[in-house]
Motif scaffolding. Structure first.
Motif, PDB file in Angstrom:
ATOM      1  N   THR A 172     -57.679 -31.836  -0.043  1.00  0.00           N
ATOM      2  CA  THR A 172     -57.358 -31.847   1.387  1.00  0.00           C
ATOM      3  C   THR A 172     -58.106 -30.744   2.124  1.00  0.00           C
ATOM      4  O   THR A 172     -58.714 -30.976   3.182  1.00  0.00           O
ATOM      5  CB  THR A 172     -55.839 -31.685   1.599  1.00  0.00           C
ATOM      6  OG1 THR A 172     -55.153 -32.730   0.918  1.00  0.00           O
ATOM      7  CG2 THR A 172     -55.495 -31.738   3.078  1.00  0.00           C
ATOM      8  N   THR A 229     -68.603 -40.075  -5.169  1.00  0.00           N
ATOM      9  CA  THR A 229     -67.466 -39.700  -6.016  1.00  0.00           C
ATOM     10  C   THR A 229     -66.768 -38.437  -5.535  1.00  0.00           C
ATOM     11  O   THR A 229     -66.136 -37.740  -6.324  1.00  0.00           O
ATOM     12  CB  THR A 229     -67.922 -39.523  -7.475  1.00  0.00           C
ATOM     13  OG1 THR A 229     -69.039 -38.634  -7.514  1.00  0.00           O
ATOM     14  CG2 THR A 229     -68.316 -40.849  -8.083  1.00  0.00           C
ATOM     15  N   PRO A 259     -64.076 -36.875  -2.381  1.00  0.00           N
ATOM     16  CA  PRO A 259     -63.134 -37.368  -1.363  1.00  0.00           C
ATOM     17  C   PRO A 259     -63.764 -37.494   0.021  1.00  0.00           C
ATOM     18  O   PRO A 259     -63.264 -38.228   0.861  1.00  0.00           O
ATOM     19  CB  PRO A 259     -62.026 -36.302  -1.371  1.00  0.00           C
ATOM     20  CG  PRO A 259     -62.094 -35.678  -2.727  1.00  0.00           C
ATOM     21  CD  PRO A 259     -63.557 -35.682  -3.083  1.00  0.00           C
ATOM     22  N   ASP A 281     -58.383 -42.210 -13.951  1.00  0.00           N
ATOM     23  CA  ASP A 281     -57.192 -41.399 -13.699  1.00  0.00           C
ATOM     24  C   ASP A 281     -57.526 -39.920 -13.505  1.00  0.00           C
ATOM     25  O   ASP A 281     -56.699 -39.167 -12.964  1.00  0.00           O
ATOM     26  CB  ASP A 281     -56.198 -41.532 -14.857  1.00  0.00           C
ATOM     27  CG  ASP A 281     -55.588 -42.931 -14.922  1.00  0.00           C
ATOM     28  OD1 ASP A 281     -55.691 -43.671 -13.916  1.00  0.00           O
ATOM     29  OD2 ASP A 281     -55.039 -43.287 -15.980  1.00  0.00           O
ATOM     30  N   GLU A 327     -59.615 -38.643 -11.501  1.00  0.00           N
ATOM     31  CA  GLU A 327     -60.068 -38.354 -10.139  1.00  0.00           C
ATOM     32  C   GLU A 327     -58.881 -38.282  -9.178  1.00  0.00           C
ATOM     33  O   GLU A 327     -57.801 -38.788  -9.477  1.00  0.00           O
ATOM     34  CB  GLU A 327     -61.062 -39.425  -9.686  1.00  0.00           C
ATOM     35  CG  GLU A 327     -62.325 -39.483 -10.533  1.00  0.00           C
ATOM     36  CD  GLU A 327     -63.149 -38.205 -10.477  1.00  0.00           C
ATOM     37  OE1 GLU A 327     -63.125 -37.530  -9.425  1.00  0.00           O
ATOM     38  OE2 GLU A 327     -63.808 -37.875 -11.473  1.00  0.00           O
ATOM     39  N   PRO A 328     -59.059 -37.687  -8.001  1.00  0.00           N
ATOM     40  CA  PRO A 328     -57.940 -37.510  -7.056  1.00  0.00           C
ATOM     41  C   PRO A 328     -57.325 -38.815  -6.561  1.00  0.00           C
ATOM     42  O   PRO A 328     -56.147 -38.847  -6.227  1.00  0.00           O
ATOM     43  CB  PRO A 328     -58.585 -36.739  -5.891  1.00  0.00           C
ATOM     44  CG  PRO A 328     -59.802 -36.104  -6.459  1.00  0.00           C
ATOM     45  CD  PRO A 328     -60.285 -37.022  -7.521  1.00  0.00           C
ATOM     46  N   ASP A 329     -58.120 -39.873  -6.481  1.00  0.00           N
ATOM     47  CA  ASP A 329     -57.596 -41.152  -6.015  1.00  0.00           C
ATOM     48  C   ASP A 329     -58.315 -42.275  -6.755  1.00  0.00           C
ATOM     49  O   ASP A 329     -59.364 -42.063  -7.370  1.00  0.00           O
ATOM     50  CB  ASP A 329     -57.779 -41.310  -4.498  1.00  0.00           C
ATOM     51  CG  ASP A 329     -59.232 -41.179  -4.090  1.00  0.00           C
ATOM     52  OD1 ASP A 329     -59.968 -42.181  -4.189  1.00  0.00           O
ATOM     53  OD2 ASP A 329     -59.649 -40.078  -3.683  1.00  0.00           O
ATOM     54  N   GLU A 330     -57.746 -43.491  -6.683  1.00  0.00           N
ATOM     55  CA  GLU A 330     -58.285 -44.595  -7.473  1.00  0.00           C
ATOM     56  C   GLU A 330     -59.685 -44.993  -7.027  1.00  0.00           C
ATOM     57  O   GLU A 330     -60.547 -45.276  -7.866  1.00  0.00           O
ATOM     58  CB  GLU A 330     -57.360 -45.811  -7.379  1.00  0.00           C
ATOM     59  CG  GLU A 330     -57.819 -46.958  -8.291  1.00  0.00           C
ATOM     60  CD  GLU A 330     -56.914 -48.169  -8.209  1.00  0.00           C
ATOM     61  OE1 GLU A 330     -56.310 -48.523  -9.225  1.00  0.00           O
ATOM     62  OE2 GLU A 330     -56.827 -48.765  -7.110  1.00  0.00           O
ATOM     63  N   ARG A 331     -59.933 -44.998  -5.727  1.00  0.00           N
ATOM     64  CA  ARG A 331     -61.251 -45.412  -5.253  1.00  0.00           C
ATOM     65  C   ARG A 331     -62.343 -44.482  -5.774  1.00  0.00           C
ATOM     66  O   ARG A 331     -63.381 -44.928  -6.247  1.00  0.00           O
ATOM     67  CB  ARG A 331     -61.278 -45.451  -3.724  1.00  0.00           C
ATOM     68  CG  ARG A 331     -62.566 -46.051  -3.173  1.00  0.00           C
ATOM     69  CD  ARG A 331     -62.599 -45.988  -1.663  1.00  0.00           C
ATOM     70  NE  ARG A 331     -63.737 -46.708  -1.129  1.00  0.00           N
ATOM     71  CZ  ARG A 331     -64.174 -46.608   0.115  1.00  0.00           C
ATOM     72  NH1 ARG A 331     -63.560 -45.809   0.966  1.00  0.00           N
ATOM     73  NH2 ARG A 331     -65.218 -47.296   0.530  1.00  0.00           N
ATOM     74  N   THR A 332     -62.075 -43.168  -5.701  1.00  0.00           N
ATOM     75  CA  THR A 332     -63.043 -42.210  -6.239  1.00  0.00           C
ATOM     76  C   THR A 332     -63.198 -42.403  -7.737  1.00  0.00           C
ATOM     77  O   THR A 332     -64.312 -42.337  -8.279  1.00  0.00           O
ATOM     78  CB  THR A 332     -62.597 -40.771  -5.927  1.00  0.00           C
ATOM     79  OG1 THR A 332     -62.466 -40.610  -4.506  1.00  0.00           O
ATOM     80  CG2 THR A 332     -63.625 -39.764  -6.444  1.00  0.00           C
TER      81      THR A 332
END
Length: 693
Positions: free
Chosen positions: A287, A502, A504, A652, A654-659
């Motif tokens: 963030t 890759t 955020p 898993d 990475e901070p989020d699924e898309r990344t």
């Protein structure tokens, strides 16, 4: 040029031997230069000696590298405009251009006649562009096959013969698929027409290349640098060139490409190198990093910096001898407002302020009958009263201290972020524990970029003639601004793949990125033909595209060999090691790519099995051909064969699924000849319905 009779392969081998001898003679001529009588002083002698040394290095003959890789037979003699080479290079005799051997550098004989033509010369362009439909006055194009620098085969295309059916070049396919051991190699022998158009585009314009895995975008960018240095050598020698990569491993991987093309003067760096104003000791959560990387932070910094400027509240009185000269408060205010309105750098305006005050004093002197000169103006500008006024009105600001205060002082940040960042965003960037000083602060990477922005607001950053930015999709808007400052008066080649972002803050679209870079008018080109990744592998990886980059054109592999592909269920690391052994049975390099958290466990398994391995960036050898690669460092690298360990763990991590899916897409597309996907956990559902083999 007369053509000797006999076996064509023997003649070509003879020409290669003669060319190598000629290149050796060119090098010896330079080494024998006596500069003792042509330099005026030791400084000139040092500069000239260094230039000669660089020329000697550029004339090196790499024994394992083909001196030429192709030949053109023209139907007619090319014109003088085609024969012209780089800036300052004289045209060669017309008679020498009927048959041309195309190679990595220019080689001439003792009479100055060309034996090998540089691939970048205009006359070499048909080697890459000529086709059956448009032969470009070429009767025959010949490609050569090499083994350790020796010609072992050749292949002819009779472009002017309509009766000869179009065919795929066998040697071209072999060169593309040739096993890789060691660092990245050039693609000068395999450049395709669409790549050549980008490589030879002009210096004045910027280019953005969107290219999926294996389309050769990195190689295109490096060859473009080599071409620009050839075509505009004198200009770029003055202004400089720079290649920017995502990390040190990547730069080490590509560092031999330009020297193999005879170019030794190109600098290489990461974005972190460019903004290394402070030591990086800390990290940001996702963030905070996203907010710090947002282009709005430039507005916050600018407001915080110029808040240091205050309008004068009293006059300045300059004493010189028995005379006193008074600059009224309203006159000082007019000077300050005029400097603010000019929108010049903070530091430049601060340097101009005492001169403006001094000029006002000189006008008064002239009106009183004196005749002051520039020395008097400089003396007034250094007067203690003027210095005190400048310090009070336009104080010096240290960029690191400015950023330190913004990140430590909630009230100061709120004052200058009002209407720009909301309260949650302000809280995200504030340090939980304020640092006492610049040296003790635990700066994160994004903080260094902010300091670089502040530094440029105070003093203009030096601009280069051309910058190549690779893996650009992972840069934040503020990082784009940092790179853009390095080429404000030059041009840029931007390389990347939106599907491989890759971070955020990964780039959402190239036009937005180019705007942050300051190159809004750059031409965006898309490469969709895949030369590196086998058909089965890229087809499998492309299942992820609808989830990570909707609307992006999938890469279409032109490889005739579909490659080895297998999805292999395993029960533990022992089975992963077995997969590595299986692939090491082939010729070439093998990469074991895994989620960063699983690398230590796999390292232990390899050590217990007695399999030697390297880390990313270390050069593979015939004895050690396995590299253990954390997924975070896989981008831009390539291996003949890849074992991809546990895709679910990679996503898993990475901070989020898309990344995570984008990271997986990168890892899946590092293989040149074969891929084994090993998994104990279920595969991500986006890769479902894939048969095992």
């Amino acid at each position: 040029m007369s053509t000797p009779v006999g076996d064509p392969l023997s003649r070509e081998r003879s020409h290669l031997a003669s060319s190598r001898s000629a290149l050796r003679a060119m090098r010896e001529d330079v080494e024998a230069l006596d500069i003792s009588d042509v330099t005026a002083n030791w400084v000139n002698a040092e500069v000239l000696a260094r230039q000669i040394g660089e020329r000697v290095k550029a004339l090196a003959d790499l024994s394992d590298t083909p001196l030429f890789f192709g030949r053109l037979d023209y139907l007619h003699t090319p014109g003088a405009d085609q024969a012209e080479g780089a800036e300052g290079e004289r045209p060669q005799p017309e008679a020498a251009y009927q048959t041309l051997h195309i190679g990595r550098r220019h080689v001439h004989d003792a009479d100055g006649d060309p034996m090998v033509i540089d691939w970048r010369a205009p006359v070499s362009q048909p080697f890459y562009r000529a086709s059956k439909k448009d032969p470009l006055d070429i009767a025959l194009r010949r490609r050569f096959g090499y083994t350790r620098g020796d010609i072992t085969a050749y292949e002819d295309e009779h472009l002017s013969d309509p009766a000869e059916a179009a065919k795929t070049s066998r040697l071209l396919q072999q060169e593309i698929e040739r096993p890789r051991v060691g660092p990245m190699r050039d693609i000068v022998a395999t450049i395709q027409p669409e790549q050549d158009e980008i490589v030879r585009s002009g210096l004045s314009g910027s280019v953005c290349v969107q290219g999926g895995p294996g389309t050769g975008k990195t190689a295109v960018g490096l060859h473009r640098v080599a071409y620009l240095l050839y075509a505009h050598r004198e200009r770029l020698a003055r202004t400089g060139t720079l290649v920017i990569g995502p990390n040190r491993s990547f730069l080490h991987y590509i560092e031999q490409v330009l020297p193999a093309l005879g170019e030794l003067s190109v600098q290489q760096a990461t974005v972190e190198d460019l903004v290394a104003h402070v030591e990086i000791k800390g990290t940001d959560d996702a963030t905070a990093a996203v907010v710090k990387g947002d282009a709005r932070m430039a507005r916050v910094l600018r407001g915080a910096l110029y808040a240091h400027v205050t309008l004068p509240t009293e006059p300045v009185v300059v004493v010189r001898g028995s005379r006193r000269w008074r600059v009224a408060q309203y006159e000082l205010e007019d000077i300050v407002r005029e400097l603010l309105d000019r929108d010049i750098r903070y530091g430049a305006a601060r340097e101009a302020l005492p001169q403006r005050i001094a000029h006002t004093v000189l006008v008064q002197m002239e009106r009183s009958g004196e005749a002051p000169d520039d020395r008097v103006q400089d003396a007034v500008a250094r007067n203690s009263a003027v210095k005190a006024a400048v310090k009070a009105v336009w104080p010096a600001v240290d960029p690191a201290k400015l950023v330190l205060r913004l990140l430590s002082d909630a009230d100061f940040l709120a004052e200058h972020a009002e209407g720009i960042l909301d309260e949650d965003e302000q809280k995200a960037v504030l340090w939980a524990k304020p640092a006492r000083s610049v040296k003790s602060a635990k700066w994160a990477t994004a903080d260094a970029v902010l300091i670089d922005e502040a530094t440029d607001l105070i003093q203009r950053t030096h601009s280069l003639g051309h910058v190549v930015l690779d893996e650009a999709q992972d840069l934040s808007p503020m990082q784009y601004r940092a790179v853009g400052r390095r080429c404000t008066t030059g041009s840029a080649t931007v390389l990347g793949d939106l599907a491989q972002g890759t971070t955020p803050w990964a780039t959402r679209g190239w036009q937005e990125a180019l705007t942050h870079l300051g190159k809004q008018d750059a031409v965006v080109e898309e490469l969709t033909a895949g030369f590196r990744v086998p058909t089965d592998v890229i087809t499998y990886a492309s299942r992820l595209l609808p989830h990570i980059a909707p609307g992006l054109t999938p890469v279409m592999s032109i490889r005739e060999n579909p490659g080895h592909f297998e999805v292999r269920p395993v029960s533990g690391t022992t089975d992963v090691v077995t997969a590595c052994r299986d692939l090491l049975g082939n010729e070439g390099s093998t990469g074991l790519i895994a989620a960063d958290a699983r690398v230590p466990e796999l390292a232990r398994a390899l050590a217990e099995a007695g399999i030697p391995y390297l880390g990313p960036g270390e050069e593979t050898t015939q004895e050690t051909r396995l590299t253990l690669v954390p997924a975070s460092l896989a981008k831009g690298l390539e291996y003949d064969y890849v074992v991809l360990d546990e895709p679910r763990a990679l996503v898993d991590g990475e901070p989020d699924e898309r990344t995570g899916l984008r990271r997986l897409y990168v890892a899946l597309t590092r293989a040149v000849s074969g891929l084994i996907v090993t998994h104990a956990a279920p595969l991500p559902p986006q890769l479902a319905s894939t048969p095992s083999r």
